[in-house]
Design a protein around this motif. Structure first.
Motif, PDB file in Angstrom:
ATOM      1  N   GLU A 184       0.873  -1.182   0.000  1.00 30.19           N
ATOM      2  CA  GLU A 184       0.000   0.000   0.000  1.00 30.19           C
ATOM      3  C   GLU A 184       0.908   1.230   0.000  1.00 30.19           C
ATOM      4  O   GLU A 184       1.890   1.284   0.757  1.00 30.19           O
ATOM      5  CB  GLU A 184      -0.894  -0.035   1.251  1.00 30.19           C
ATOM      6  N   GLU A 185       0.576   2.206  -0.837  1.00 27.38           N
ATOM      7  CA  GLU A 185       1.595   3.212  -1.133  1.00 27.38           C
ATOM      8  C   GLU A 185       2.076   4.031   0.068  1.00 27.38           C
ATOM      9  O   GLU A 185       3.273   4.300   0.177  1.00 27.38           O
ATOM     10  CB  GLU A 185       1.144   4.125  -2.279  1.00 27.38           C
ATOM     11  N   THR A 186       1.172   4.382   0.975  1.00 26.03           N
ATOM     12  CA  THR A 186       1.644   5.203   2.100  1.00 26.03           C
ATOM     13  C   THR A 186       2.472   4.352   3.069  1.00 26.03           C
ATOM     14  O   THR A 186       3.427   4.835   3.672  1.00 26.03           O
ATOM     15  CB  THR A 186       0.468   5.883   2.842  1.00 26.03           C
ATOM     16  N   ALA A 187       2.099   3.049   3.189  1.00 29.76           N
ATOM     17  CA  ALA A 187       2.886   2.145   4.042  1.00 29.76           C
ATOM     18  C   ALA A 187       4.274   1.945   3.431  1.00 29.76           C
ATOM     19  O   ALA A 187       5.293   1.892   4.136  1.00 29.76           O
ATOM     20  CB  ALA A 187       2.174   0.808   4.190  1.00 29.76           C
ATOM     21  N   LEU A 188       4.283   1.831   2.096  1.00 37.67           N
ATOM     22  CA  LEU A 188       5.549   1.619   1.382  1.00 37.67           C
ATOM     23  C   LEU A 188       6.488   2.814   1.589  1.00 37.67           C
ATOM     24  O   LEU A 188       7.688   2.648   1.838  1.00 37.67           O
ATOM     25  CB  LEU A 188       5.232   1.412  -0.094  1.00 37.67           C
ATOM     26  N   LEU A 189       5.924   4.011   1.509  1.00 39.88           N
ATOM     27  CA  LEU A 189       6.765   5.202   1.693  1.00 39.88           C
ATOM     28  C   LEU A 189       7.313   5.242   3.125  1.00 39.88           C
ATOM     29  O   LEU A 189       8.496   5.541   3.332  1.00 39.88           O
ATOM     30  CB  LEU A 189       5.959   6.471   1.387  1.00 39.88           C
ATOM     31  N   ALA A 190       6.432   4.880   4.093  1.00 40.01           N
ATOM     32  CA  ALA A 190       6.905   4.843   5.484  1.00 40.01           C
ATOM     33  C   ALA A 190       8.050   3.842   5.615  1.00 40.01           C
ATOM     34  O   ALA A 190       9.052   4.093   6.299  1.00 40.01           O
ATOM     35  CB  ALA A 190       5.753   4.453   6.414  1.00 40.01           C
ATOM     36  N   SER A 191       7.910   2.713   4.933  1.00 38.20           N
ATOM     37  CA  SER A 191       8.926   1.657   4.997  1.00 38.20           C
ATOM     38  C   SER A 191      10.257   2.137   4.397  1.00 38.20           C
ATOM     39  O   SER A 191      11.332   1.873   4.942  1.00 38.20           O
ATOM     40  CB  SER A 191       8.379   0.426   4.264  1.00 38.20           C
TER      41      SER A 191
END
Ligand SMILES: Cc1cc2nc3c(=O)[nH]c(=O)nc-3n(C[C@H](O)[C@H](O)[C@H](O)COP(=O)(O)O)c2cc1C
Ligand code: SF4
Ligand code: SF4
Ligand code: FES
Length: 605
Positions: free
Chosen positions: A294-301
């Motif tokens: 999921e894009e916002t989770a990916l950015l956080a990662s």
């Protein structure tokens, strides 16, 4: 090898598929054996012969695959022990080794070229254009097939606005799930005042059973890199990240090498092709959770934080990586970009439907003859994909449903077999495109159990940040488990529907919002199966053990003995050519008898 030499008529190339599937079946042994024999046997060949390790041809089930060009010969299930025959007959004498050709199981016809096989004839390869034809570790191979031409065109003759306009006119919609228009996303990012800006490639591919993004990253890494450089130029980004699922080691290796080669060749880094534009790419390994896609989770990662989604009142194009404007696109989306620039938006958009342009790669698996990766024009019907390309349902069984869109996609029933496959048609029937998973199910599939299986997966993958998803999926799973254990109540169906609808509106991210799809779609199309489980305590497909009893219909049993031979519990008695009988006390309900009986004599009650 020198690319110009490759194009000369007296050169022959042996392409050995070294994608993950074929490697697992020993294709590296075939590759080495070929190299060794060709090295030691100079002189006897009429033409010079080279061997290349390529990426996945999409037909892993028949791998290892070996293709010989320009002869246009495709060999299937090749073993290292077949190499002497390939060298002696094909490479020296130009003859075909018949036993290695694909033989159609129905017509018994042999096929010399993979291009003539129904699995490939209806496909149109755009995102997969180079895979299986080039050595992903050789940048020259990519360049020989128009590689980095789009980048050169963009840098020499197009402004960033023109690039965005071209991508917008193409109608490209993101291939990672939601189908958001790519050009609009880029425009939104480019219009931000804040700098620096970033571009990100989503190569997380958390869907179980899906491998289209892996195949592109492994087999044609430069097409993703070139797409990203063009995107970065368009939105004014100075840095990019490719987030690769942690298990994808070969993708990491091939992408890493491609990035280095692109840098060395002046396509990445400072002052790209002397244009004054600078951009570089870094690989980040995934966090190992489905929700990290999921894009916002990916950015956080990528930022080094826990891969948890955040609400999207503000989109990543405004505040993404480290709070800066960021474009995030899927692997397949990026791989399409150079083709759009090279061919022009109008030409690229000629394929597809009014609202879904271009092609889509699907990972076709399940109860179908030909499994693998298929790329077809948007709007191709389910029938064409499952029956023409996939070859239909094996073992004389009936097609029952197809699940599309990954774990949180929906199940589409056989009655909708003529549905065109595009973003909007799939959504209209309660499913979705997702990243392109397509699982075919036959009449031995219990649709309640299917819904339970996916919810079980999603319950484990919910990050737990928001209550509707964390608690709702679990409650739905508990109900489904009860139904599958013959303990369902009539009111369960209402509760499942209302819980599902609540999750769709109240969850924070796409995982919770789409998690009810498997349940709601099976309730919509297979309600009678739920009712049979709850009211009659019966599993019509014979899958839920506590409700299933197998018996042999004496009028259909030919006494062939196949059921008895395959029964692991010794529960079947009967002599050859006599009616067979199942001992219910010994039966462990594994279903092997019904799966193996060719006369449909094993029944469920
Ligand atoms: C739970 C969840 C998992 C996702 N996993 C992926 C993934 O593995 N790969 C991907 O490209 N997009 C995935 N997405 C979609 C991304 O959030 C995002 O929409 C996509 O990367 C945008 O690129 P696109 O516009 O090119 O499709 C996922 C979404 C959700 C809600
Ligand atoms: S919807 Fe589920 S996965 Fe998404 S944030 Fe909420 S709990 Fe996490
Ligand atoms: S279900 Fe399994 S154990 Fe039972 S009779 Fe059939 S093959 Fe044997
Ligand atoms: S890995 Fe060879 S066909 Fe897929």
């Amino acid at each position: 090898m020198d690319q110009r030499a490759m194009l000369e008529p007296n050169i022959r190339t042996v392409l050995v598929c070294c994608g993950t599937g074929c490697l697992a079946n020993g294709s590296m042994d075939v590759f080495r054996a070929l190299q060794k024999q060709l090295e030691t046997e100079g002189g006897e060949f009429q033409v010079r012969t080279y061997t290349k390790a390529t990426g996945c041809n999409g037909w892993c089930e028949k791998g290892p695959l070996v293709k010989i060009v320009p002869d246009d010969i495709t060999y299937c299930n090749v073993k290292a022990s077949d190499v002497p025959a390939i060298v002696d007959k094909t490479l020296k004498k130009g003859e075909v080794v018949k036993k290695l050709l694909y033989r159609d199981p129905k017509t018994k016809k042999y096929f010399k070229s993979h291009r003539e096989i129904s699995f490939y004839t209806k496909q149109l390869k755009v995102a997969l254009r180079n895979i299986g034809e080039i050595d992903p570790a050789n940048i020259q191979d990519y360049i020989a097939r128009d590689g980095y031409q789009a980048l050169a065109k963009v840098l020499k003759s197009m402004s960033p606005e023109q690039v965005i306009d071209e991508v917008q006119r193409s109608g490209l919609r993101g291939r990672g799930g939601a189908g958001f228009p790519t050009g609009l996303k880029w425009k939104a990012c480019a219009s931000q005042a804040a700098e620096p800006r970033y571009v990100v490639c989503n190569g997380d591919e958390g869907d179980p059973g899906a491998f289209m993004d892996r195949s592109i990253m492994e087999g044609d890494p430069h097409s993703v890199i070139e797409g990203m450089i063009i995107g970065a130029y368009a939105v004014g980004a100075a840095a990019g990240f490719i987030y690769v699922r942690d298990e994808y080691d070969l993708a990491v290796v091939n992408l890493g090498r491609a990035i280095e080669d692109a840098r060395r060749s002046g396509y990445l880094g400072d002052n790209i092709l002397g244009s004054g534009f600078s951009f570089d790419i870094e690989i980040v390994r995934g966090g190992g959770a489905f929700v990290c896609g999921e894009e916002t989770a990916l950015l956080a990662s990528i930022e080094g934080n826990v891969g948890e989604p955040r609400d999207k009142y503000v989109y990543p194009t405004e505040k993404g990586l480290w709070g800066q404007p960021t474009v995030i696109n899927n692997v397949e989306s990026w791989a399409n970009v150079p083709v759009i620039i090279n061919r022009g938006a109008d030409e690229w958009a000629r394929v597809g439907t009014a609202t879904s342009k271009g092609t889509k790669v699907f990972s076709l698996v399940g109860k179908v003859y030909n499994t693998g990766l298929v790329e077809v024009p948007m709007g191709t019907t389910l029938r064409e994909i499952i029956f023409d390309i996939g070859g239909g349902i094996p073992n004389g069984r009936q097609f029952k449903a197809v699940q599309t869109g990954g774990p949180s996609g929906g199940c589409i029933p056989a009655s909708l077999i003529d549905l065109p496959v595009d973003f909007d048609s799939l959504t209209s029937v309660g499913s979705m495109m997702g990243s392109g998973g397509m699982i075919v199910m036959d009449d031995r599939t219990c649709m309640v159990e299917v819904a339970r299986y996916y919810l079980n997966f999603l319950a484990g993958e919910s990050c737990g940040k928001c209550v509707p998803c964390r608690e709702g999926i679990r409650r739905m799973l508990e109900i489904l488990t009860r139904i599958c254990n013959a303990q369902g109540h009539p009111e369960d169906l209402e509760i499942l529907s209302s819980l599902g609808e609540t999750l769709q509106v109240a969850s924070l991210c796409g995982l919770g919002k789409t998690a009810p799809n498997p349940v709601l779609s099976t309730l919509r199309y297979f309600r009678d199966e739920y009712v049979a489980h709850i009211v009659e305590k019966r599993c019509p497909a014979g899958v839920c053990r506590s409700m299933t009893e197998f018996y042999i219909d004496a009028s259909l049993c030919t006494g062939c003995g196949l059921c008895k031979k395959n029964c692991p519990a010794d529960a079947i008695s009967g002599e050859i050519k006599e009616v067979h009988v199942i001992d219910q006390d010994r039966c462990i309900k594994c279903g092997e008898c019904i799966n193996n009986c060719k006369f449909q004599a094993v029944k469920v009650r």
